[in-house]
Motif scaffolding. Structure first.
Motif, short mmCIF file in Angstrom:
data_model
loop_
_atom_site.label_atom_id
_atom_site.label_comp_id
_atom_site.label_asym_id
_atom_site.label_seq_id
_atom_site.Cartn_x
_atom_site.Cartn_y
_atom_site.Cartn_z
N HIS A 165 -4.10 44.76 -27.92
CA HIS A 165 -2.88 45.17 -28.63
C HIS A 165 -3.17 46.37 -29.52
O HIS A 165 -2.39 47.29 -29.64
CB HIS A 165 -2.38 43.98 -29.46
CG HIS A 165 -1.13 44.23 -30.21
ND1 HIS A 165 -1.11 44.86 -31.45
CD2 HIS A 165 0.17 43.93 -29.94
CE1 HIS A 165 0.14 44.94 -31.89
NE2 HIS A 165 0.93 44.39 -30.99
N ARG A 166 -4.30 46.36 -30.22
CA ARG A 166 -4.81 47.43 -31.08
C ARG A 166 -4.08 47.55 -32.42
O ARG A 166 -4.40 48.44 -33.21
CB ARG A 166 -4.85 48.79 -30.36
CG ARG A 166 -5.85 48.83 -29.21
CD ARG A 166 -5.95 50.19 -28.54
NE ARG A 166 -6.71 51.14 -29.34
CZ ARG A 166 -6.23 52.31 -29.74
NH1 ARG A 166 -4.98 52.67 -29.45
NH2 ARG A 166 -6.97 53.14 -30.44
N ASP A 167 -3.12 46.68 -32.68
CA ASP A 167 -2.55 46.57 -34.02
C ASP A 167 -2.20 45.12 -34.28
O ASP A 167 -1.14 44.79 -34.81
CB ASP A 167 -1.32 47.47 -34.17
CG ASP A 167 -0.95 47.72 -35.63
OD1 ASP A 167 -1.80 47.45 -36.51
OD2 ASP A 167 0.18 48.17 -35.90
N PHE A 168 -3.11 44.24 -33.89
CA PHE A 168 -2.93 42.79 -33.95
C PHE A 168 -3.16 42.33 -35.39
O PHE A 168 -4.30 42.21 -35.85
CB PHE A 168 -3.91 42.12 -32.99
CG PHE A 168 -3.68 40.66 -32.76
CD1 PHE A 168 -2.56 40.23 -32.08
CD2 PHE A 168 -4.60 39.72 -33.20
CE1 PHE A 168 -2.35 38.87 -31.83
CE2 PHE A 168 -4.42 38.37 -32.97
CZ PHE A 168 -3.28 37.94 -32.29
N THR A 169 -2.06 42.12 -36.12
CA THR A 169 -2.11 41.77 -37.54
C THR A 169 -1.10 40.68 -37.82
O THR A 169 -0.18 40.44 -37.01
CB THR A 169 -1.77 43.00 -38.41
OG1 THR A 169 -0.47 43.48 -38.02
CG2 THR A 169 -2.79 44.12 -38.24
N PRO A 170 -1.21 40.01 -38.97
CA PRO A 170 -0.22 38.96 -39.28
C PRO A 170 1.21 39.47 -39.28
O PRO A 170 2.13 38.76 -38.86
CB PRO A 170 -0.64 38.50 -40.69
CG PRO A 170 -2.10 38.83 -40.78
CD PRO A 170 -2.27 40.09 -39.99
N TRP A 171 1.41 40.72 -39.75
CA TRP A 171 2.79 41.22 -39.86
C TRP A 171 3.36 41.68 -38.53
O TRP A 171 4.53 42.07 -38.47
CB TRP A 171 2.87 42.34 -40.88
CG TRP A 171 1.82 43.40 -40.76
CD1 TRP A 171 1.87 44.55 -40.04
CD2 TRP A 171 0.54 43.41 -41.42
NE1 TRP A 171 0.72 45.28 -40.18
CE2 TRP A 171 -0.12 44.60 -41.03
CE3 TRP A 171 -0.10 42.54 -42.31
CZ2 TRP A 171 -1.40 44.94 -41.49
CZ3 TRP A 171 -1.38 42.87 -42.76
CH2 TRP A 171 -2.01 44.05 -42.36
N ASN A 172 2.59 41.65 -37.47
CA ASN A 172 3.11 41.96 -36.14
C ASN A 172 3.25 40.72 -35.27
O ASN A 172 3.27 40.81 -34.04
CB ASN A 172 2.22 43.00 -35.44
CG ASN A 172 2.48 44.41 -35.92
OD1 ASN A 172 3.57 44.71 -36.41
ND2 ASN A 172 1.50 45.28 -35.80
N THR A 173 3.33 39.56 -35.92
CA THR A 173 3.47 38.31 -35.18
C THR A 173 4.52 37.41 -35.82
O THR A 173 4.75 37.45 -37.02
CB THR A 173 2.14 37.52 -35.13
OG1 THR A 173 1.79 37.07 -36.44
CG2 THR A 173 1.01 38.37 -34.57
N THR A 174 5.15 36.62 -34.96
CA THR A 174 5.95 35.49 -35.41
C THR A 174 5.51 34.30 -34.56
O THR A 174 4.65 34.43 -33.69
CB THR A 174 7.47 35.76 -35.24
OG1 THR A 174 7.73 36.11 -33.87
CG2 THR A 174 7.93 36.88 -36.16
N ILE A 175 6.11 33.15 -34.79
CA ILE A 175 5.71 31.98 -34.00
C ILE A 175 6.94 31.13 -33.70
O ILE A 175 7.85 31.00 -34.52
CB ILE A 175 4.62 31.16 -34.74
CG1 ILE A 175 3.95 30.18 -33.79
CG2 ILE A 175 5.18 30.48 -36.00
CD1 ILE A 175 2.63 29.64 -34.29
N GLY A 176 6.97 30.61 -32.46
CA GLY A 176 8.11 29.83 -32.02
C GLY A 176 7.71 28.77 -31.02
O GLY A 176 6.53 28.38 -30.95
N SER A 177 8.66 28.33 -30.22
CA SER A 177 8.42 27.21 -29.31
C SER A 177 7.39 27.52 -28.23
O SER A 177 6.73 26.62 -27.71
CB SER A 177 9.74 26.77 -28.66
OG SER A 177 10.31 27.86 -27.94
N HIS A 178 7.24 28.80 -27.87
CA HIS A 178 6.26 29.18 -26.85
C HIS A 178 4.88 29.46 -27.46
O HIS A 178 3.92 29.70 -26.72
CB HIS A 178 6.73 30.43 -26.10
CG HIS A 178 7.92 30.20 -25.22
ND1 HIS A 178 7.84 29.61 -23.99
CD2 HIS A 178 9.23 30.48 -25.42
CE1 HIS A 178 9.04 29.53 -23.45
NE2 HIS A 178 9.91 30.06 -24.29
N GLY A 179 4.78 29.45 -28.76
CA GLY A 179 3.53 29.80 -29.43
C GLY A 179 3.66 31.12 -30.16
O GLY A 179 4.76 31.52 -30.58
#
Length: 379
Positions: free
Chosen positions: A265-279
């Motif tokens: 991804h090269r910008d894999f950070t907490p602020w570039n993620t959310t979480i839901g039913s698929h993970g």
């Protein structure tokens, strides 16, 4: 915290056709900025502000305080009116792509740099998040948006990543800008610490893109060589020396091995993620590239936090677990993998700083230099 005229003016210039409206019937927006020069332009109508803050996932206490103030419509000393006709035109095209009735938009202009673009949060008539749009008006930012389109199109055929990355809905040209319309993911913020959801996602990404080969034969190695040659004498001597030594070390170590290269991804950070039913759901793929060594995104996730706190990196424990799944032999070259990551990502920052020397800050770039020195000193 207020928005300076320069910061707001520079952000609005990224939205051609909206920035100059002064008429009294223009749509009213509140503006905010942080210390790095990022700017948020949010609807004055309180019905839409909370949803619009999907554009902002701060990690520090100060940022969270600003987010709370933004949701309440306070601390904004600058109000602007954006051209209603332009908003209707842009919003109508985005709404049509998403299959939505008329929409309201909020805008975020990231940290000033050669790659700066605007992200629009698209809010449906019900007040719910309908999607996002990337709006690129600068040459380098257009290239990144095109890359994101290509990467997401590639990943869309992976069963393992379905429901975990945005879908490309549409793209079009608008008043000199390139617009990429994407679906929205889950709204719950992703975990701030590396754990099982991240490990699961990165494992799926690896399996979807793995292509064994030698690092020195990879496209990423060739790209780095071209960038170094392109920067030439503009590169400070200290950085030129770092890259010469790092690449010599990597060629002698990893260069002789066949390793499982894959997409990062090269910008894999907490602020570039959310979480839901698929993970874990991961967005902002504009910097993604294939043919990179294992653990790249693990290192970046940890490095982003370490740099903000100005601390040396501690390699996360999940690194060994990810290697055990996909390349058990790699545990003996952890240091070389870390060096490969540092060399690649710092070159991206070096290029950005040399091409736009007055834009953005040097926090991450300086930290990367210190880490490179630390690793290279351990001969």
């Amino acid at each position: 915290m207020t928005v300076g005229e320069d910061a707001l003016g520079n952000a609005l210039r990224l939205l051609p056709g909206l920035e100059s409206a002064q008429q009294l019937n223009g749509a009213e927006y509140l503006t905010y900025a942080n210390s790095t020069g990022s700017v948020w332009i949010l609807p004055a109508d309180s019905r839409y502000r909370r949803t619009a803050l999907a554009l902002y996932a701060p990690q520090k206490l100060r940022g969270r305080a600003l987010r709370l103030a933004m949701s309440r419509g306070i601390l904004s000393r600058a109000r602007v009116r954006l051209d209603s006709e332009g908003l209707s035109d842009l919003g109508g095209r985005i709404a049509s792509a998403l299959g939505e009735p008329p929409v309201t938009m909020a805008f975020y202009a990231g940290t000033p740099s050669a790659y700066r673009k605007v992200t629009a949060c698209v809010i449906g008539d019900s007040g719910k998040l309908a999607g996002f749009a990337k709006i690129a008006s600068l040459g380098p930012s257009k290239l990144l948006v095109h890359n994101e389109r290509d990467v997401l199109t590639e990943l869309s055929v992976s069963d393992g990543l379905r429901g975990r990355v945005p879908q490309v809905i549409s793209e079009f040209e608008w008043r000199g800008s390139h617009v990429l319309v994407l679906t929205a993911g889950p709204s719950k913020r992703g975990p701030g610490r590396l754990g099982t959801p991240h490990l699961d996602f990165l494992s799926r990404l690896h399996c979807a893109s793995v292509n064994p080969g030698r690092l020195t034969d990879s496209a990423s190695w060739s790209s780095a060589s071209e960038t170094i040659e392109h920067l030439g004498s503009r590169m400070p001597d200290v950085w030129a020396d770092r890259y010469a030594l790092a690449r010599e070390r990597l060629a002698a170590g990893l260069g002789s091995r066949t390793i499982p290269l894959s997409r990062a991804h090269r910008d894999f950070t907490p602020w570039n993620t959310t979480i839901g039913s698929h993970g874990l759901f991961v967005f902002d793929w504009e910097m993604s590239r294939g043919g990179l060594p294992p653990l790249y995104d693990v290192f970046h996730f940890a490095a982003a936090s370490a740099a903000l706190l100005d601390r040396p990196l501690r390699i996360p424990s999940v690194a060994e677990e990810l290697l055990s799944r996909h390349w058990p032999q790699g545990s003996s070259v952890l240091e070389e993998l870390w060096l490969a990551y540092l060399t690649d990502i710092s070159l991206h920052y070096t290029k950005a700083r040399l091409e736009s020397p007055t834009e953005g800050g040097d926090t991450m770039w300086n930290w990367q230099g210190r880490e490179l020195d630390r690793v290279l000193a351990r001969a």
